[in-house]
Scaffold this motif. Structure first.
Motif, PDB file in Angstrom:
ATOM      1  N   MET A 103     -24.384 -26.419 -21.563  1.00 14.33           N
ATOM      2  CA  MET A 103     -25.461 -25.964 -20.680  1.00 14.33           C
ATOM      3  C   MET A 103     -26.350 -24.882 -21.314  1.00 14.33           C
ATOM      4  N   PRO A 104     -25.782 -23.886 -22.022  1.00 17.16           N
ATOM      5  CA  PRO A 104     -26.684 -22.905 -22.667  1.00 17.16           C
ATOM      6  C   PRO A 104     -27.659 -23.545 -23.646  1.00 17.16           C
ATOM      7  N   LYS A 105     -27.229 -24.600 -24.325  1.00 15.86           N
ATOM      8  CA  LYS A 105     -28.115 -25.295 -25.259  1.00 15.86           C
ATOM      9  C   LYS A 105     -29.214 -26.038 -24.506  1.00 15.86           C
ATOM     10  N   ILE A 106     -28.880 -26.588 -23.356  1.00 14.32           N
ATOM     11  CA  ILE A 106     -29.873 -27.305 -22.550  1.00 14.32           C
ATOM     12  C   ILE A 106     -30.907 -26.341 -21.977  1.00 14.32           C
ATOM     13  N   ASN A 107     -30.438 -25.164 -21.529  1.00 14.48           N
ATOM     14  CA  ASN A 107     -31.323 -24.196 -20.874  1.00 14.48           C
ATOM     15  C   ASN A 107     -31.932 -23.185 -21.845  1.00 14.48           C
ATOM     16  N   ARG A 108     -31.705 -23.356 -23.127  1.00 11.28           N
ATOM     17  CA  ARG A 108     -32.148 -22.373 -24.123  1.00 11.28           C
ATOM     18  C   ARG A 108     -33.658 -22.149 -24.088  1.00 11.28           C
ATOM     19  N   LEU A 109     -34.058 -20.878 -24.083  1.00 11.05           N
ATOM     20  CA  LEU A 109     -35.456 -20.424 -24.158  1.00 11.05           C
ATOM     21  C   LEU A 109     -36.266 -20.684 -22.882  1.00 11.05           C
ATOM     22  N   LEU A 110     -35.680 -21.294 -21.873  1.00 17.70           N
ATOM     23  CA  LEU A 110     -36.441 -21.509 -20.647  1.00 17.70           C
ATOM     24  C   LEU A 110     -36.771 -20.191 -19.955  1.00 17.70           C
ATOM     25  N   TRP A 111     -36.010 -19.146 -20.262  1.00 17.74           N
ATOM     26  CA  TRP A 111     -36.308 -17.839 -19.683  1.00 17.74           C
ATOM     27  C   TRP A 111     -37.681 -17.328 -20.140  1.00 17.74           C
ATOM     28  N   VAL A 112     -38.132 -17.767 -21.315  1.00 21.22           N
ATOM     29  CA  VAL A 112     -39.457 -17.344 -21.804  1.00 21.22           C
ATOM     30  C   VAL A 112     -40.550 -17.833 -20.861  1.00 21.22           C
ATOM     31  N   LEU A 113     -40.417 -19.069 -20.381  1.00 19.65           N
ATOM     32  CA  LEU A 113     -41.402 -19.613 -19.456  1.00 19.65           C
ATOM     33  C   LEU A 113     -41.344 -18.892 -18.111  1.00 19.65           C
ATOM     34  N   ASP A 114     -40.137 -18.598 -17.642  1.00 21.01           N
ATOM     35  CA  ASP A 114     -40.002 -17.832 -16.395  1.00 21.01           C
ATOM     36  C   ASP A 114     -40.654 -16.465 -16.524  1.00 21.01           C
ATOM     37  N   THR A 115     -40.459 -15.839 -17.681  1.00 24.68           N
ATOM     38  CA  THR A 115     -41.055 -14.518 -17.914  1.00 24.68           C
ATOM     39  C   THR A 115     -42.573 -14.599 -17.944  1.00 24.68           C
ATOM     40  N   SER A 116     -43.118 -15.634 -18.574  1.00 25.30           N
ATOM     41  CA  SER A 116     -44.574 -15.793 -18.637  1.00 25.30           C
ATOM     42  C   SER A 116     -45.173 -15.955 -17.248  1.00 25.30           C
ATOM     43  N   VAL A 117     -44.490 -16.721 -16.396  1.00 26.85           N
ATOM     44  CA  VAL A 117     -44.982 -16.918 -15.025  1.00 26.85           C
ATOM     45  C   VAL A 117     -45.105 -15.583 -14.309  1.00 26.85           C
ATOM     46  N   THR A 118     -44.152 -14.699 -14.528  1.00 31.71           N
ATOM     47  CA  THR A 118     -44.125 -13.420 -13.808  1.00 31.71           C
ATOM     48  C   THR A 118     -45.014 -12.372 -14.449  1.00 31.71           C
ATOM     49  N   ILE A 119     -44.889 -12.243 -15.771  1.00 30.81           N
ATOM     50  CA  ILE A 119     -45.507 -11.089 -16.429  1.00 30.81           C
ATOM     51  C   ILE A 119     -46.987 -11.282 -16.753  1.00 30.81           C
ATOM     52  N   ALA A 120     -47.427 -12.522 -16.986  1.00 34.44           N
ATOM     53  CA  ALA A 120     -48.826 -12.734 -17.377  1.00 34.44           C
ATOM     54  C   ALA A 120     -49.811 -12.269 -16.294  1.00 34.44           C
ATOM     55  N   PRO A 121     -49.640 -12.654 -15.013  1.00 32.37           N
ATOM     56  CA  PRO A 121     -50.584 -12.148 -13.995  1.00 32.37           C
ATOM     57  C   PRO A 121     -50.511 -10.634 -13.843  1.00 32.37           C
ATOM     58  N   LEU A 122     -49.303 -10.064 -13.985  1.00 27.16           N
ATOM     59  CA  LEU A 122     -49.170  -8.613 -13.841  1.00 27.16           C
ATOM     60  C   LEU A 122     -49.885  -7.878 -14.970  1.00 27.16           C
ATOM     61  N   LEU A 123     -49.735  -8.387 -16.191  1.00 26.19           N
ATOM     62  CA  LEU A 123     -50.455  -7.781 -17.314  1.00 26.19           C
ATOM     63  C   LEU A 123     -51.963  -7.914 -17.125  1.00 26.19           C
ATOM     64  N   GLY A 124     -52.390  -9.107 -16.660  1.00 28.75           N
ATOM     65  CA  GLY A 124     -53.816  -9.303 -16.424  1.00 28.75           C
ATOM     66  C   GLY A 124     -54.359  -8.358 -15.368  1.00 28.75           C
ATOM     67  N   LEU A 125     -53.608  -8.195 -14.285  1.00 27.20           N
ATOM     68  CA  LEU A 125     -54.041  -7.288 -13.221  1.00 27.20           C
ATOM     69  C   LEU A 125     -54.059  -5.847 -13.697  1.00 27.20           C
ATOM     70  N   PHE A 126     -53.065  -5.462 -14.466  1.00 23.49           N
ATOM     71  CA  PHE A 126     -53.014  -4.102 -14.992  1.00 23.49           C
ATOM     72  C   PHE A 126     -54.193  -3.839 -15.920  1.00 23.49           C
TER      73      PHE A 126
END
Length: 220
Positions: A103-126
């Motif tokens: 499972m870790p191999k299947i889910n590898r690096l998907l956290w990067v996409l989750d982070t982009s969803v959250t942090i990109a609008p916040l950085l843009g707003l800031f």
């Protein structure tokens, strides 16, 4: 280039992070798309091959395991064959262990996409807030309303960039979540097929028809 540098300066340098965030998001998306689609195709081929294997035919299972030895699904078959002397429950636990380990191999690096969803609008707003602060500083210093409105419009570029990255990332997050669910379901199905082929005897035609005949006789 001069205009871009001016916009980066206006947003406190946050706009410069956006291209890096976009590149990392696309790089992870492309890598995961290739890896997961390849795994799904391999799983589909192995599933179709396993469906053709007669019950208790270990030699046929070994042939499939050898053919797909470099795949996770092929490793599951090899694990099942290695535990064939045990009962069905023990075989199931061994295969389940291999699935959980993968499972870790299947889910590898998907956290990067989750982070982009959250942090990109916040950085843009800031970045937009920083730009608006600078624009109002121009108003207080020079008394030029046109410069203020122009500064605010420029600052909104940061918000637009952040939202664009978030839109791209959220699409891939949802797509890969759905894809990983299908792959896990596929692995579970392969596990059940292996257990049935190794520890089951199948259903004969007469046994399958007997309940139907009984119901017809009872109805007559």
């Amino acid at each position: 280039m001069t205009e871009l540098i001016r916009l980066i300066t206006l947003t406190g340098g946050l706009l410069a992070i956006m291209p890096l965030l976009l590149v990392s998001t696309l790089a992870v998306a492309i890598e995961r798309l290739y890896f997961l689609k390849k795994m799904q195709r391999e799983g589909s081929d192995i599933h179709n091959s396993l469906r053709q294997v007669p019950y208790q035919n270990i030699a046929a299972l070994q042939t499939i395991a050898n053919e797909f030895s470099d795949t996770l699904q092929g490793h599951l078959i090899a694990t099942a064959i290695a535990s064939r002397g045990e009962d069905a429950d023990d075989t199931e636990m061994h295969i389940e262990e291999e699935i959980m380990a993968a499972m870790p191999k299947i889910n590898r690096l998907l956290w990067v996409l989750d982070t982009s969803v959250t942090i990109a609008p916040l950085l843009g707003l800031f970045g937009t807030i920083i730009g608006m602060i600078q624009a109002f500083n121009v108003l207080s210093a020079n008394g030029g309303p046109s410069k203020v409105t122009g500064g605010i419009a420029d600052a909104l570029v940061s918000t637009g960039a952040g939202l664009l990255i978030a839109i791209i990332a959220v699409y891939f997050v949802n797509y890969f979540n759905n894809l990983t669910r299908r792959i896990v379901h596929q692995l579970e199905l392969i596990k059940l097929i292996l257990i049935n082929r190794m520890h089951g005897n199948g259903i004969s035609g007469n046994a399958a028809q007997r309940p139907v005949a009984s119901r017809v006789g009872a109805g007559g």
